[in-house]
Motif scaffolding. Structure first.
Motif, mmCIF file in Angstrom:
data_model
loop_
_atom_site.group_PDB
_atom_site.id
_atom_site.type_symbol
_atom_site.label_atom_id
_atom_site.label_comp_id
_atom_site.label_asym_id
_atom_site.label_seq_id
_atom_site.Cartn_x
_atom_site.Cartn_y
_atom_site.Cartn_z
ATOM 1 N N MET A 94 -101.161 -8.849 -27.505
ATOM 2 C CA MET A 94 -99.766 -8.631 -27.133
ATOM 3 C C MET A 94 -98.842 -8.503 -28.332
ATOM 4 O O MET A 94 -97.824 -7.816 -28.283
ATOM 5 C CB MET A 94 -99.292 -9.782 -26.246
ATOM 6 C CG MET A 94 -99.967 -9.843 -24.892
ATOM 7 S SD MET A 94 -99.293 -8.641 -23.749
ATOM 8 C CE MET A 94 -97.674 -9.351 -23.420
ATOM 9 N N GLN A 109 -93.395 -8.726 -22.742
ATOM 10 C CA GLN A 109 -93.653 -9.877 -21.870
ATOM 11 C C GLN A 109 -93.191 -9.580 -20.441
ATOM 12 O O GLN A 109 -93.904 -9.857 -19.473
ATOM 13 C CB GLN A 109 -92.945 -11.120 -22.410
ATOM 14 C CG GLN A 109 -93.524 -11.665 -23.705
ATOM 15 C CD GLN A 109 -92.927 -13.026 -24.069
ATOM 16 O OE1 GLN A 109 -92.391 -13.732 -23.213
ATOM 17 N NE2 GLN A 109 -93.020 -13.403 -25.338
ATOM 18 N N LEU A 134 -107.057 -2.050 -20.656
ATOM 19 C CA LEU A 134 -107.005 -3.077 -19.615
ATOM 20 C C LEU A 134 -108.196 -2.995 -18.657
ATOM 21 O O LEU A 134 -108.321 -3.836 -17.758
ATOM 22 C CB LEU A 134 -105.697 -2.972 -18.832
ATOM 23 C CG LEU A 134 -104.442 -3.333 -19.639
ATOM 24 C CD1 LEU A 134 -103.184 -2.970 -18.871
ATOM 25 C CD2 LEU A 134 -104.438 -4.813 -19.982
ATOM 26 N N THR A 151 -99.091 -0.234 -22.616
ATOM 27 C CA THR A 151 -99.471 -0.850 -21.348
ATOM 28 C C THR A 151 -99.629 0.220 -20.271
ATOM 29 O O THR A 151 -100.685 0.373 -19.669
ATOM 30 C CB THR A 151 -98.417 -1.892 -20.922
ATOM 31 O OG1 THR A 151 -97.120 -1.270 -20.873
ATOM 32 C CG2 THR A 151 -98.362 -3.030 -21.920
ATOM 33 N N LEU A 190 -104.545 -11.882 -22.538
ATOM 34 C CA LEU A 190 -103.303 -11.471 -23.181
ATOM 35 C C LEU A 190 -103.090 -12.372 -24.391
ATOM 36 O O LEU A 190 -102.466 -13.431 -24.322
ATOM 37 C CB LEU A 190 -102.139 -11.578 -22.194
ATOM 38 C CG LEU A 190 -102.285 -10.739 -20.900
ATOM 39 C CD1 LEU A 190 -101.070 -10.953 -20.000
ATOM 40 C CD2 LEU A 190 -102.459 -9.263 -21.235
ATOM 41 N N LYS A 206 -101.855 -9.587 -8.404
ATOM 42 C CA LYS A 206 -101.705 -9.261 -9.824
ATOM 43 C C LYS A 206 -101.706 -7.734 -9.986
ATOM 44 O O LYS A 206 -102.587 -7.045 -9.457
ATOM 45 C CB LYS A 206 -102.854 -9.854 -10.634
ATOM 46 C CG LYS A 206 -102.814 -11.369 -10.802
ATOM 47 C CD LYS A 206 -103.971 -11.829 -11.665
ATOM 48 C CE LYS A 206 -103.863 -13.291 -12.035
ATOM 49 N NZ LYS A 206 -103.913 -14.192 -10.869
ATOM 50 N N MET A 229 -95.471 -7.314 -18.517
ATOM 51 C CA MET A 229 -96.743 -7.902 -18.112
ATOM 52 C C MET A 229 -96.574 -9.056 -17.132
ATOM 53 O O MET A 229 -97.567 -9.648 -16.703
ATOM 54 C CB MET A 229 -97.500 -8.389 -19.358
ATOM 55 C CG MET A 229 -97.700 -7.326 -20.413
ATOM 56 S SD MET A 229 -98.623 -5.899 -19.798
ATOM 57 C CE MET A 229 -100.284 -6.389 -20.181
ATOM 58 N N LEU A 288 -98.648 -9.431 -13.995
ATOM 59 C CA LEU A 288 -100.044 -9.845 -14.120
ATOM 60 C C LEU A 288 -100.211 -11.352 -14.001
ATOM 61 O O LEU A 288 -101.339 -11.848 -13.889
ATOM 62 C CB LEU A 288 -100.617 -9.385 -15.470
ATOM 63 C CG LEU A 288 -100.932 -7.908 -15.622
ATOM 64 C CD1 LEU A 288 -101.402 -7.624 -17.047
ATOM 65 C CD2 LEU A 288 -102.000 -7.469 -14.625
ATOM 66 N N PHE A 300 -99.458 -13.981 -26.605
ATOM 67 C CA PHE A 300 -98.417 -13.607 -25.654
ATOM 68 C C PHE A 300 -97.034 -14.008 -26.164
ATOM 69 O O PHE A 300 -96.054 -13.272 -26.009
ATOM 70 C CB PHE A 300 -98.676 -14.273 -24.299
ATOM 71 C CG PHE A 300 -97.836 -13.739 -23.179
ATOM 72 C CD1 PHE A 300 -98.278 -12.692 -22.391
ATOM 73 C CD2 PHE A 300 -96.586 -14.279 -22.906
ATOM 74 C CE1 PHE A 300 -97.500 -12.189 -21.350
ATOM 75 C CE2 PHE A 300 -95.797 -13.788 -21.867
ATOM 76 C CZ PHE A 300 -96.252 -12.734 -21.093
ATOM 77 N N ILE A 349 -100.189 -4.225 -12.673
ATOM 78 C CA ILE A 349 -99.442 -3.664 -13.783
ATOM 79 C C ILE A 349 -98.798 -2.395 -13.247
ATOM 80 O O ILE A 349 -99.503 -1.473 -12.802
ATOM 81 C CB ILE A 349 -100.345 -3.386 -15.013
ATOM 82 C CG1 ILE A 349 -99.554 -2.746 -16.144
ATOM 83 C CG2 ILE A 349 -101.570 -2.595 -14.665
ATOM 84 C CD1 ILE A 349 -98.635 -3.689 -16.850
#
Length: 358
Positions: free
Chosen positions: A60, A111, A88, A68, A100, A123, A114, A117, A103, A125
């Motif tokens: 991250m 942040q 991913l 991402t 991650l 969960k 994400m 997630l 982070f 993205i």
């Protein structure tokens, strides 16, 4: 070093067990000192979860929004869709374990991107949901280290926060034996366990010059990560001058450790060859210095197999009881060597006579 304070920290192995056990219901944040091996937990998880998962490491601290997912126009439907970064591992359709890493060092925008997630249910993205059974976990450093790790309360509220403690010498040495760490360095750590002390210990020695201490200025210190880098240098000892070796070690683990490790490397010149020991285990000379003996024992462990262990045991049994224990305990803890050891008559006889040590 102090006794372990149960309930306040976990080991690296316990962290991996925890992720495997509850990672589908809880998103775990692992916090811990720099260089202790948090990132290596990802390599441990296949032992618990198997090949039914994809494993995705995502740093991250070095990512931007485009790393991402990026928007892509669907002209027929006149909408924007997001294409997810293949890092991913969501394109295979298998459940995925996403780490991650760092982070807390990521920009706030990353942040936030994400955050979806981190939810227990659903969960995702952007609009891409993770397959059922997927696991997401995070790592970050300690606030005391001043490395810029920041997580806001609304993020922490979604997480199970667990502190991972620094491995001690007894925990690090079996890992080192499995990961091609130089025997002289293993011998030094065995003889100098304070090199892996932690400032988080309640009885931490403030005068310990080997390790990181937030109350002192230190450019380089000893950690599991820097020890592995030092080992890389030591394996090339024959290709560089002694001055270059010392300078490189100093620039990797610091002055105090560099001077000590250089002394252990000097023991290499006292050590008989492995070939001599295997050919004549009862007559090959034993080094005079204790440091050379310990270095030799870790060197011998590297060549243990079904054919070599019996002559090696004949040589080892000529040593002092404490030195025998260093070799045999290390062998018993080795994932790759313990089966060989416990199928060897000489080793099992030693283990039976010394079961209080094992």
């Amino acid at each position: 070093m102090s006794a372990i304070n149960f309930g306040s920290t976990v080991t690296l192995a316990e962290a991996a067990e925890l992720i495997a056990a509850i990672g589908t219901t809880n998103t775990i944040l692992l916090k811990g000192e720099k260089g202790i091996g948090k990132s290596a937990i990802m390599k441990m998880l296949p032992d618990y979860l198997g090949a039914g998962y994809e494993y995705a490491y995502f740093d991250m601290g070095n990512k931007s929004e485009g790393d991402t997912a990026i928007p892509f126009p669907d002209k027929e439907r006149k909408v924007m869709e997001f294409f997810i970064n293949t890092a991913l591992k969501l394109h295979s359709g298998k459940p995925v374990v996403i780490m991650l890493d760092e982070f807390g060092k990521a920009p706030r925008s990353i942040q936030n991107m994400m955050h979806t997630l981190l939810e227990v249910d659903g969960k995702r993205i952007q609009d891409t949901y993770l397959p059922a059974g997927s696991i997401v976990f995070l790592t970050t450093n300690l606030a005391e280290e001043g490395l810029g790790d920041v997580l806001l309360d609304h993020t922490l509220d979604r997480l199970t926060v667990v502190e991972v403690r620094k491995p001690n010498a007894n925990e690090w040495l079996p890992w080192a034996a499995e990961n091609d760490v130089h025997p002289a360095l293993m011998a030094w750590v065995n003889e100098t366990p304070t090199c892996l002390a932690s400032f988080r210990e309640p009885d931490f020695d403030q005068d310990n010059a080997y390790v990181y201490n937030p109350k002192r200025f230190q450019s380089k210190t000893v950690s599991p990560r820097t020890l592995k880098l030092a080992s890389n240098i030591m394996w090339k000892r024959g290709d560089i001058s002694k001055n270059a070796l010392t300078c490189a070690l100093t620039g990797t683990v610091g002055d105090a450790a560099s001077n000590d490790i250089s002394s252990f490397l000097d023991f290499q010149d006292e050590i008989p060859t492995r070939e001599a020991i295997l050919k004549s285990p009862t007559t090959t000379p034993i080094p005079a210095s204790a440091g050379a003996i310990i270095t030799l024992l870790f060197n011998l462990e590297r060549v243990v197999d079904e054919d070599t262990l019996s002559p090696i045991m004949k040589y080892v049994e000529r040593l002092d009881a404490e030195q025998q224990a260093v070799f045999c305990v290390s062998l018993a803890r080795s994932k790759s060597k313990q089966k060989i050891a416990f199928n060897n008559r000489a080793f099992t006889t030693w283990a039976r006579e010394n079961n209080d040590i094992l």
